[in-house]
Design an enzyme around this catalytic site. Structure first.
Site, mmCIF file in Angstrom:
data_model
loop_
_atom_site.group_PDB
_atom_site.id
_atom_site.type_symbol
_atom_site.label_atom_id
_atom_site.label_comp_id
_atom_site.label_asym_id
_atom_site.label_seq_id
_atom_site.Cartn_x
_atom_site.Cartn_y
_atom_site.Cartn_z
ATOM 1 N N SER A 88 0.868 -1.159 -0.095
ATOM 2 C CA SER A 88 0.013 -0.060 0.132
ATOM 3 C C SER A 88 0.976 1.163 0.034
ATOM 4 C CB SER A 88 -0.896 0.030 1.272
ATOM 5 O OG SER A 88 -2.006 -0.897 1.206
ATOM 6 N N HIS A 107 -1.096 5.670 8.254
ATOM 7 C CA HIS A 107 -1.039 4.343 7.625
ATOM 8 C C HIS A 107 -0.698 4.700 6.180
ATOM 9 C CE1 HIS A 107 -2.237 0.037 7.242
ATOM 10 N NE2 HIS A 107 -1.182 0.233 8.196
ATOM 11 N N HIS A 136 -3.902 -2.625 -4.667
ATOM 12 C CA HIS A 136 -3.584 -3.804 -5.173
ATOM 13 C C HIS A 136 -4.554 -4.836 -5.076
ATOM 14 C CE1 HIS A 136 -3.245 -4.591 -0.996
ATOM 15 N NE2 HIS A 136 -2.668 -3.448 -0.752
ATOM 16 N N SER A 152 -1.586 4.065 3.029
ATOM 17 C CA SER A 152 -2.419 4.815 1.903
ATOM 18 C C SER A 152 -2.654 6.385 2.225
ATOM 19 C CB SER A 152 -3.531 4.127 1.930
ATOM 20 O OG SER A 152 -3.555 2.766 1.634
ATOM 21 N N GLU A 186 -10.546 6.483 1.934
ATOM 22 C CA GLU A 186 -9.912 5.041 2.071
ATOM 23 C C GLU A 186 -10.812 3.904 2.844
ATOM 24 O OE1 GLU A 186 -5.755 2.272 2.609
ATOM 25 O OE2 GLU A 186 -6.404 3.762 4.196
#
Ligand code: NAG
Ligand code: NAG
Ligand code: NAG
Ligand code: ZN
Length: 520
Positions: free
Chosen positions: A125, A188, A399, A190, A352
């Protein structure tokens, strides 16, 4: 006890258990050999399929005439972390006959994005965030920097020539506002792609940086980059989890959890002080209740950290009363759009659905699909709150994962059930399974080979779906992921292209950044 009472109790128990299984959507047991009823009777008629094709053609013809060449005032990017095509398909089954569909599947344009990173075929990510937000591929584990910088390199990320600007920066430079929403920690991988440049995704606090013998002045941790960095500092909305990254180990957060920092900084207070020094109206909230009390129409800067680490899985949140204290992704998305919508020049928002990925890593297929369903509801909310005349919405994944949909299950079977087409060992197998991961333990019984699964087992929320290779955390998959687009220039998003083209196409649609003026 009275005999009649015992009989009554036994009767009730039998009735209850019969009733519970009677509620199942898929009455057929594998291997029963019974003739199988058709679930969707209308599908037996040719006319049903013909009408569907006609409807699609009408929509396509109308779509071809629509130009979609207004500049996008606003761009909203929805990132389903690890949301492979299989994940979307399986979620469609989870939502089944309900009126609720996977909303973004209706978007007029879809395409495929190639997710590899410079040094790995299967990406993480971090490097993908650099690709889909900044338009440059980097090395696995790195964020906001090009592949000149090796993972864990202390100094490479500090050099400006290695840094990759994100579309959030292009939006801010064009006078638009930018914001981010996530169900993970806001530090995090992303969300960090929105604002950070760092050689390791784990450097979320100063301890992690010093632990790798790097200097925290040369290499500010991700939380500090969010509060002090050029892009992070100017973000109008930051909603997610991760309070632990903002406070010292000697300080407890509102729910009593200690922080991870060792530099004594209280970055939440620093964030507030910084906004107050600029006389801006700023609000920090840490609970769903707190968020509901904010006057969103008067708030210029909004920071919401709703958990010490990640927010709960959406299915758990919905099942667990005590977790209803947490906001849903849809509620967070709505709050973010309300704050950002006030800028007349428009905004860029990154949203997200982070835990689709985390559930897959644990081979908790049910939780992953539940999170995907909530992610789709958040997209729907965003589309309903904005106009497709001026707001481009792009939905994609960073992904894939290794989950696949197997066998030849009947149409009325739940996706979490079993199938049985003539296995060599005469045992049924789960419709969903993973190439690797902790579900190995449920799939194999070391003494006897494959374990005998039952739907009673696979129906459990925390059943770990079978995997082939024993791994603590299931790995990502290397297949392409889908891109769904609606709004100005959504036609750009059809075809099969590099993940790095996504921010370029979003920027061209909005007329911002280095791609904003590209001509034919
Ligand atoms: C922050 O935590 C470290 C240990 O992790 C401690 O040595 C230090 O005194 C703390 N700083 C403050 C200001 O409390
Ligand atoms: C904020 O407001 C105070 C009092 O009105 C004023 O003195 C100060 O210059 C303002 N600061 C900024 C950065 O506008
Ligand atoms: C419900 O949520 C609380 C608080 O997060 C947690 O401690 C508890 O284990 C959860 N219960 C269930 C059944 O998931
Ligand atoms: Zn992952």
């Amino acid at each position: 006890m009275d005999k009649r009472l015992i009989l009554l109790l036994v009767g009730v128990a039998v009735w209850l258990s019969g009733n519970a299984s009677g509620q199942r959507d898929h009455p057929r047991k594998w291997g029963s050999g019974e003739p199988h009823p058709i679930k969707y009777v209308e599908e037996q008629k040719t006319a049903y399929w013909v009408e569907k094709a006609q409807e699609t053609l009408h929509a396509k013809l109308a779509e071809t005439q629509a130009a979609h060449t207004n500049a996008a005032k606003n761009v909203i990017m929805f990132l389903g972390d690890g949301m492979s095509v299989h994940t979307v398909t399986a979620t469609r089954n989870l939502l089944g006959d309900s009126a609720e569909k996977v909303y973004f599947e209706q978007f007029p344009y879809t395409g495929l994005s190639k997710t590899y990173c410079v040094n790995r075929q299967v990406a993480d990510s971090a490097c993908t965030a650099t690709a889909y937000l900044g338009g440059v591929k980097g090395n696995y584990g790195t964020i906001g920097i090009n592949a000149n910088v090796a993972r864990y390199s202390c100094d490479g990320a500090a050099m400006e020539e290695n840094q990759v600007e994100s579309i959030a920066q292009w939006a801010q430079e064009a006078g638009k506002d930018a914001g981010l929403v996530t169900t993970a920690r806001v530090t995090h991988a992303s969300p960090a792609g929105v604002y950070a440049h760092i050689a390791d995704r784990n450097w979320e606090n100063d301890w992690e940086v010093t632990n790798r013998q790097c200097n925290t002045e040369q290499t500010p941790d991700i939380a500090r980059q969010l509060v002090e960095g050029q892009v992070g500092k100017a973000l109008k909305v930051i909603l997610g989890g991760g309070r632990q990254q903002f406070i010292n180990t000697t300080v407890n957060d509102e729910e009593g959890y200690p922080g991870y920092r060792t530099d004594g900084r209280h970055l939440i207070k620093d964030w507030l002080a910084d906004k107050q020094a600029a006389n801006a109206s700023a609000n920090y909230v840490w609970s769903r209740k707190g968020l509901s009390l904010v006057d969103l129409d008067k708030t210029e800067y909004l920071l919401g950290l709703f958990a010490t680490s990640h927010l709960p899985y959406d299915g758990d949140r919905a099942r667990n009363r005590s977790q209803l204290a947490d906001p849903s992704l849809t509620e967070l998305t709505e709050a973010a759009i309300r704050v950002l919508q006030r800028n007349e020049k428009g905004f860029f928002l990154f949203v997200e659905g982070a835990r689709i990925d985390m559930a897959h890593h644990d081979t908790y297929a049910r939780r992953s699909l539940e999170d995907t369903a909530e992610f789709a509801r958040a997209v729907q909310k965003a589309r309903e709150m904005t106009s497709d005349e001026d707001t481009l919405i792009v939905v994609t994944a960073d992904h894939a994962h290794t989950m696949s949909i197997n066998g030849y299950p009947y149409r009325d079977q739940e996706i979490f059930g079993l199938t049985d087409d003539d296995t060599d060992d005469d045992l049924p197998y789960a419709i969903l399974s993973y190439a690797n991961g902790p579900g190995y333990k449920s799939a194999f019984n070391l003494a006897d080979g494959r374990a005998r699964l039952t739907e009673k087992l696979t129906d459990k929320t925390d059943f770990q779906f079978p995997s082939m290779v024993p791994l603590d955390a299931e790995s990502h998959g290397g297949d392409d992921v889908a891109v769904y687009a609606s709004g100005p220039f959504s036609q750009f998003f059809s075809g099969n292209y590099e993940q790095t083209n996504i921010p370029a196409m979003m920027a061209r649609a909005a007329g911002i950044g280095p791609y904003g003026n590209i001509q034919p």
